[in-house]
Motif scaffolding. Structure first.
Motif, PDB file in Angstrom:
ATOM      1  N   ARG A   1      -6.591   2.547  -3.498  1.00 29.87           N
ATOM      2  CA  ARG A   1      -7.425   3.212  -2.492  1.00 29.87           C
ATOM      3  C   ARG A   1      -8.532   2.278  -1.989  1.00 29.87           C
ATOM      4  O   ARG A   1      -8.856   2.268  -0.802  1.00 29.87           O
ATOM      5  N   LEU A   2      -9.099   1.514  -2.916  1.00 38.09           N
ATOM      6  CA  LEU A   2     -10.139   0.563  -2.518  1.00 38.09           C
ATOM      7  C   LEU A   2      -9.556  -0.512  -1.612  1.00 38.09           C
ATOM      8  O   LEU A   2     -10.164  -0.880  -0.598  1.00 38.09           O
ATOM      9  N   LEU A   3      -8.383  -1.025  -1.968  1.00 40.18           N
ATOM     10  CA  LEU A   3      -7.731  -2.031  -1.134  1.00 40.18           C
ATOM     11  C   LEU A   3      -7.372  -1.465   0.226  1.00 40.18           C
ATOM     12  O   LEU A   3      -7.493  -2.147   1.255  1.00 40.18           O
ATOM     13  N   ASP A   4      -6.946  -0.206   0.246  1.00 38.53           N
ATOM     14  CA  ASP A   4      -6.615   0.447   1.512  1.00 38.53           C
ATOM     15  C   ASP A   4      -7.847   0.572   2.397  1.00 38.53           C
ATOM     16  O   ASP A   4      -7.773   0.431   3.621  1.00 38.53           O
ATOM     17  N   ALA A   5      -9.001   0.828   1.800  1.00 37.38           N
ATOM     18  CA  ALA A   5     -10.247   0.934   2.567  1.00 37.38           C
ATOM     19  C   ALA A   5     -10.721  -0.424   3.054  1.00 37.38           C
ATOM     20  O   ALA A   5     -11.280  -0.538   4.156  1.00 37.38           O
ATOM     21  N   VAL A   6     -10.493  -1.473   2.260  1.00 35.71           N
ATOM     22  CA  VAL A   6     -10.924  -2.818   2.642  1.00 35.71           C
ATOM     23  C   VAL A   6     -10.198  -3.294   3.904  1.00 35.71           C
ATOM     24  O   VAL A   6     -10.754  -4.065   4.695  1.00 35.71           O
ATOM     25  N   VAL A   7      -8.973  -2.831   4.104  1.00 37.94           N
ATOM     26  CA  VAL A   7      -8.206  -3.233   5.288  1.00 37.94           C
ATOM     27  C   VAL A   7      -8.948  -2.878   6.570  1.00 37.94           C
ATOM     28  O   VAL A   7      -8.897  -3.614   7.570  1.00 37.94           O
ATOM     29  N   ASP A   8      -9.663  -1.763   6.553  1.00 44.50           N
ATOM     30  CA  ASP A   8     -10.388  -1.311   7.752  1.00 44.50           C
ATOM     31  C   ASP A   8     -11.731  -1.995   7.927  1.00 44.50           C
ATOM     32  O   ASP A   8     -12.429  -1.724   8.911  1.00 44.50           O
ATOM     33  N   LEU A   9     -12.121  -2.849   7.012  1.00 44.11           N
ATOM     34  CA  LEU A   9     -13.443  -3.481   7.083  1.00 44.11           C
ATOM     35  C   LEU A   9     -13.657  -4.268   8.375  1.00 44.11           C
ATOM     36  O   LEU A   9     -14.742  -4.170   8.977  1.00 44.11           O
ATOM     37  N   PRO A  10     -12.684  -5.055   8.860  1.00 46.46           N
ATOM     38  CA  PRO A  10     -12.921  -5.764  10.137  1.00 46.46           C
ATOM     39  C   PRO A  10     -13.183  -4.847  11.316  1.00 46.46           C
ATOM     40  O   PRO A  10     -13.778  -5.274  12.312  1.00 46.46           O
TER      41      PRO A  10
ATOM     42  N   LEU B   1       0.816  -1.210   0.000  1.00 48.39           N
ATOM     43  CA  LEU B   1       0.000   0.000   0.000  1.00 48.39           C
ATOM     44  C   LEU B   1       0.853   1.266   0.000  1.00 48.39           C
ATOM     45  O   LEU B   1       0.432   2.302  -0.540  1.00 48.39           O
ATOM     46  N   VAL B   2       2.044   1.191   0.605  1.00 48.97           N
ATOM     47  CA  VAL B   2       2.888   2.381   0.720  1.00 48.97           C
ATOM     48  C   VAL B   2       3.820   2.537  -0.473  1.00 48.97           C
ATOM     49  O   VAL B   2       3.979   3.631  -1.022  1.00 48.97           O
ATOM     50  N   ARG B   3       4.411   1.443  -0.917  1.00 47.62           N
ATOM     51  CA  ARG B   3       5.490   1.539  -1.904  1.00 47.62           C
ATOM     52  C   ARG B   3       5.037   1.412  -3.351  1.00 47.62           C
ATOM     53  O   ARG B   3       5.813   1.686  -4.257  1.00 47.62           O
TER      54      ARG B   3
END
Length: 284
Positions: free
Chosen positions: A100-109, A91-93
């Protein structure tokens, strides 16, 4: 040195006033919300007496439930410590479509109710589920086993590692990595000598948070664990069972044991984190 001078040196200067008020509120809030319930738990357990407390603590069902809870939390925390760093690194590199969608999915739990997560995982990994049906011919069973508990704890604990490591990774100076490469270091050496020491305190913090969440997790676990005594029964569920039996002494004793073990393990992790920070500071 007088007491007044000591207090003056102890308090840090600030543009905004109100140190005494905010400190008093902080102590009061922590006392009411955290300390009083914990003291009440220890006090209730102490009323049992050492012999009865030791009998409950050494009961086979209690010991195995504690083993399942803490063992699963440790395993899930270790898995998240590895793959959470990889997710944060991507996500950083890297910049790619859908980042952005993948970054938002991380917070789903974080937002998903734990019961919903538990039911979803149980449906997926059951022998007739989408994933479970593919694993069944291989002789692999996830749902209703301790493995299913680890899967559920990995699901709920991953965001703690990613969100703890990600900001530290964003602040890493890439010029240091370039200098390491210029001096002839391979990518693996740069990762091991330059990058990982800087990330270790954050990784340990994320691991501690994921572990703490896993130890006390209930909703996402009971649906996929099977809750078989002596096999896949977690300690929080055993506490609920003892409460339903109106065995409040047994419930508080198990809770007190969990509190002591959790405190000891988190203290060890924090000491290890402090040592890692000092070591990295000395190396720099």
């Amino acid at each position: 040195m007088t007491t007044g001078h000591m207090m003056k040196n102890w308090r840090q200067p600030s543009i905004l006033p109100g140190f005494g008020l905010t400190l008093g509120y902080t102590i009061f809030y922590l006392t009411v919300i955290i300390l009083i319930p914990l003291v009440g738990l220890v006090w209730r357990s102490a009323s049992l007496g050492w012999e009865e407390f030791f009998t409950i603590a050494t009961d086979e069902r209690t010991m195995l439930a504690l083993k399942v809870s803490f063992g699963s939390a440790l395993a899930a925390g270790a898995i998240n410590a590895v793959f959470g760093v990889i997710v944060a690194w991507v996500l950083v590199r890297y910049d790619f479509p859908g980042r952005r969608l993948l970054d938002a999915v991380v917070d789903l739990p974080f937002a998903l109710p734990t019961a919903v997560a538990g039911i979803s995982l149980a449906a997926l990994y059951a022998p007739n589920g989408w994933i479970g049906s593919l694993l069944a011919p291989l002789g692999l069973k996830v749902a209703f086993t301790p493995v299913g508990i680890v899967v559920a704890l990995v699901f709920v604990g991953l965001p703690f590692v990613v969100r703890t490591v990600q900001p530290v990774m964003e602040e890493l100076d890439r010029e240091v990595e370039e200098a390491s490469a210029t001096l002839g270091a391979t990518r693996l050496q740069t990762l091991r000598i330059v990058v990982l020491p800087a990330l270790t305190p954050a990784i340990l913090t994320g691991f501690a948070l994921a572990f703490a969440r896993g130890v006390g997790e209930y909703g996402s676990v009971i649906f996929i664990a099977g809750n078989i005594p002596y096999i896949s029964e977690i300690a929080p569920l055993l506490i609920v069972i003892r409460l339903e039996e109106f065995n409040y002494a047994g419930a508080t004793a198990i809770a007190c044991i969990m509190l002591l073990i959790s405190f000891a393990m988190l203290l060890f992790i924090n000491l290890l984190q402090m040592w890692s920070r000092r070591r990295y500071a000395n190396v720099r």
